[in-house]
Design a protein around this motif. Structure first.
Motif, PDB file in Angstrom:
ATOM      1  N   VAL A   1       4.243   2.304  15.351  1.00  0.00           N
ATOM      2  CA  VAL A   1       2.916   2.903  15.423  1.00  0.00           C
ATOM      3  C   VAL A   1       1.878   1.792  15.499  1.00  0.00           C
ATOM      4  N   ALA A   2       0.947   1.939  16.434  1.00  0.00           N
ATOM      5  CA  ALA A   2      -0.195   1.030  16.551  1.00  0.00           C
ATOM      6  C   ALA A   2      -1.424   1.755  16.016  1.00  0.00           C
ATOM      7  N   ILE A   3      -2.126   1.111  15.079  1.00  0.00           N
ATOM      8  CA  ILE A   3      -3.334   1.687  14.493  1.00  0.00           C
ATOM      9  C   ILE A   3      -4.536   0.970  15.089  1.00  0.00           C
ATOM     10  N   LEU A   4      -5.519   1.748  15.546  1.00  0.00           N
ATOM     11  CA  LEU A   4      -6.769   1.183  16.048  1.00  0.00           C
ATOM     12  C   LEU A   4      -7.889   1.631  15.129  1.00  0.00           C
ATOM     13  N   VAL A   5      -8.734   0.691  14.726  1.00  0.00           N
ATOM     14  CA  VAL A   5      -9.793   0.966  13.753  1.00  0.00           C
ATOM     15  C   VAL A   5     -11.147   0.569  14.324  1.00  0.00           C
ATOM     16  N   ASP A   6     -12.228   1.192  13.809  1.00  0.00           N
ATOM     17  CA  ASP A   6     -13.541   0.868  14.357  1.00  0.00           C
ATOM     18  C   ASP A   6     -14.359  -0.111  13.523  1.00  0.00           C
ATOM     19  N   LEU A   7     -14.175  -0.168  12.231  1.00  0.00           N
ATOM     20  CA  LEU A   7     -14.960  -1.068  11.382  1.00  0.00           C
ATOM     21  C   LEU A   7     -14.080  -1.669  10.288  1.00  0.00           C
ATOM     22  N   GLY A   8     -14.578  -2.695   9.628  1.00  0.00           N
ATOM     23  CA  GLY A   8     -13.803  -3.449   8.646  1.00  0.00           C
ATOM     24  C   GLY A   8     -13.175  -2.640   7.540  1.00  0.00           C
ATOM     25  N   GLY A   9     -13.888  -1.660   6.991  1.00  0.00           N
ATOM     26  CA  GLY A   9     -13.331  -0.847   5.916  1.00  0.00           C
ATOM     27  C   GLY A   9     -12.119  -0.062   6.373  1.00  0.00           C
ATOM     28  N   ASP A  10     -12.126   0.324   7.633  1.00  0.00           N
ATOM     29  CA  ASP A  10     -10.969   1.033   8.182  1.00  0.00           C
ATOM     30  C   ASP A  10      -9.744   0.136   8.164  1.00  0.00           C
ATOM     31  N   GLU A  11      -9.946  -1.125   8.478  1.00  0.00           N
ATOM     32  CA  GLU A  11      -8.826  -2.060   8.498  1.00  0.00           C
ATOM     33  C   GLU A  11      -8.255  -2.242   7.091  1.00  0.00           C
ATOM     34  N   THR A  12      -9.121  -2.381   6.111  1.00  0.00           N
ATOM     35  CA  THR A  12      -8.676  -2.542   4.728  1.00  0.00           C
ATOM     36  C   THR A  12      -7.887  -1.319   4.272  1.00  0.00           C
ATOM     37  N   ASN A  13      -8.416  -0.128   4.532  1.00  0.00           N
ATOM     38  CA  ASN A  13      -7.716   1.086   4.130  1.00  0.00           C
ATOM     39  C   ASN A  13      -6.426   1.269   4.924  1.00  0.00           C
ATOM     40  N   SER A  14      -6.421   0.844   6.181  1.00  0.00           N
ATOM     41  CA  SER A  14      -5.195   0.924   6.984  1.00  0.00           C
ATOM     42  C   SER A  14      -4.134  -0.022   6.433  1.00  0.00           C
ATOM     43  N   GLN A  15      -4.535  -1.210   6.027  1.00  0.00           N
ATOM     44  CA  GLN A  15      -3.591  -2.155   5.430  1.00  0.00           C
ATOM     45  C   GLN A  15      -2.995  -1.575   4.157  1.00  0.00           C
ATOM     46  N   MET A  16      -3.834  -0.927   3.340  1.00  0.00           N
ATOM     47  CA  MET A  16      -3.326  -0.284   2.117  1.00  0.00           C
ATOM     48  C   MET A  16      -2.337   0.814   2.462  1.00  0.00           C
ATOM     49  N   ALA A  17      -2.657   1.610   3.486  1.00  0.00           N
ATOM     50  CA  ALA A  17      -1.764   2.695   3.893  1.00  0.00           C
ATOM     51  C   ALA A  17      -0.414   2.145   4.344  1.00  0.00           C
ATOM     52  N   VAL A  18      -0.427   1.058   5.099  1.00  0.00           N
ATOM     53  CA  VAL A  18       0.816   0.451   5.565  1.00  0.00           C
ATOM     54  C   VAL A  18       1.629  -0.047   4.372  1.00  0.00           C
ATOM     55  N   GLU A  19       0.960  -0.674   3.407  1.00  0.00           N
ATOM     56  CA  GLU A  19       1.648  -1.180   2.223  1.00  0.00           C
ATOM     57  C   GLU A  19       2.302  -0.068   1.416  1.00  0.00           C
ATOM     58  N   MET A  20       1.778   1.144   1.510  1.00  0.00           N
ATOM     59  CA  MET A  20       2.311   2.276   0.747  1.00  0.00           C
ATOM     60  C   MET A  20       3.444   3.000   1.474  1.00  0.00           C
ATOM     61  N   LEU A  21       3.719   2.609   2.710  1.00  0.00           N
ATOM     62  CA  LEU A  21       4.789   3.249   3.467  1.00  0.00           C
ATOM     63  C   LEU A  21       6.155   2.828   2.939  1.00  0.00           C
ATOM     64  N   ARG A  22       7.154   3.607   3.324  1.00  0.00           N
ATOM     65  CA  ARG A  22       8.531   3.210   3.019  1.00  0.00           C
ATOM     66  C   ARG A  22       8.762   1.813   3.576  1.00  0.00           C
ATOM     67  N   GLU A  23       9.541   1.038   2.879  1.00  0.00           N
ATOM     68  CA  GLU A  23       9.774  -0.356   3.269  1.00  0.00           C
ATOM     69  C   GLU A  23      10.306  -0.484   4.695  1.00  0.00           C
ATOM     70  N   ASP A  24      11.193   0.410   5.089  1.00  0.00           N
ATOM     71  CA  ASP A  24      11.776   0.308   6.425  1.00  0.00           C
ATOM     72  C   ASP A  24      10.812   0.711   7.541  1.00  0.00           C
ATOM     73  N   TRP A  25       9.652   1.252   7.208  1.00  0.00           N
ATOM     74  CA  TRP A  25       8.632   1.595   8.207  1.00  0.00           C
ATOM     75  C   TRP A  25       7.590   0.491   8.368  1.00  0.00           C
ATOM     76  N   ARG A  26       7.339  -0.269   7.317  1.00  0.00           N
ATOM     77  CA  ARG A  26       6.214  -1.219   7.308  1.00  0.00           C
ATOM     78  C   ARG A  26       6.208  -2.191   8.471  1.00  0.00           C
ATOM     79  N   ASP A  27       7.369  -2.700   8.852  1.00  0.00           N
ATOM     80  CA  ASP A  27       7.434  -3.674   9.946  1.00  0.00           C
ATOM     81  C   ASP A  27       7.231  -3.040  11.305  1.00  0.00           C
ATOM     82  N   ARG A  28       7.185  -1.715  11.354  1.00  0.00           N
ATOM     83  CA  ARG A  28       7.004  -1.024  12.632  1.00  0.00           C
ATOM     84  C   ARG A  28       5.629  -0.392  12.750  1.00  0.00           C
ATOM     85  N   VAL A  29       4.677  -0.875  11.958  1.00  0.00           N
ATOM     86  CA  VAL A  29       3.297  -0.408  12.035  1.00  0.00           C
ATOM     87  C   VAL A  29       2.400  -1.638  12.129  1.00  0.00           C
ATOM     88  N   VAL A  30       1.540  -1.651  13.148  1.00  0.00           N
ATOM     89  CA  VAL A  30       0.615  -2.771  13.318  1.00  0.00           C
ATOM     90  C   VAL A  30      -0.807  -2.247  13.427  1.00  0.00           C
TER      91      VAL A  30
END
Length: 128
Positions: free
Chosen positions: A64-93
């Motif tokens: 999955v590719a995530i596209l964000v519009d402003l800095g806060g979106d990136e921070t929250n997206s990074q948190m969301a990725v960190e909360m994913l199952r371990e085997d999914w994290r490397d497949r989300v950018v």
């Protein structure tokens, strides 16, 4: 064929929904697309729970590719990725790309079966 999924994250739900609609009209249903925008109170902002849900809706074994519009979106997206199952994290950018143009070109590449790395690279070319 499994295509890379696209998640669009914006502070504005209307911007996120509009960008997702544009992607669907340009590439059809061959690419899983999800969007999220706004805070939990209905105003401008984002939250990582909604981003996590969007990742699940757009999930693909190709990533999955995530596209964000402003800095806060990136921070929250990074948190969301960190909360994913371990085997999914490397497949989300998270792509450093303009949200509309980047999402359209990323989805176009994904619809042709491009890898997650290629989708990210092509999307990020718009930010240079």
């Amino acid at each position: 064929m499994t295509n890379v999924g696209i998640v669009i994250v914006s502070h504005s739900p209307k911007v996120a929904e509009g960008a997702a609609d544009m992607v669907r009209q340009m590439v059809g249903d061959d690419v899983p697309v999800a969007w999220t925008g706004g805070d939990t109170a209905g105003g401008l902002g984002t939250n990582f729970e909604a981003i996590t849900q969007a990742i699940h809706r757009a999930w693909s074994e190709a990533g999955v590719a995530i596209l964000v519009d402003l800095g806060g979106d990136e921070t929250n997206s990074q948190m969301a990725v960190e909360m994913l199952r371990e085997d999914w994290r490397d497949r989300v950018v998270i792509c450093n790309a303009p949200i509309v143009e980047g999402a359209v070109i990323a989805a176009t590449e994904a619809s042709g079966g491009a890898s997650l790395a290629t989708v990210r690279q092509i999307a990020e070319e718009f930010s240079r």
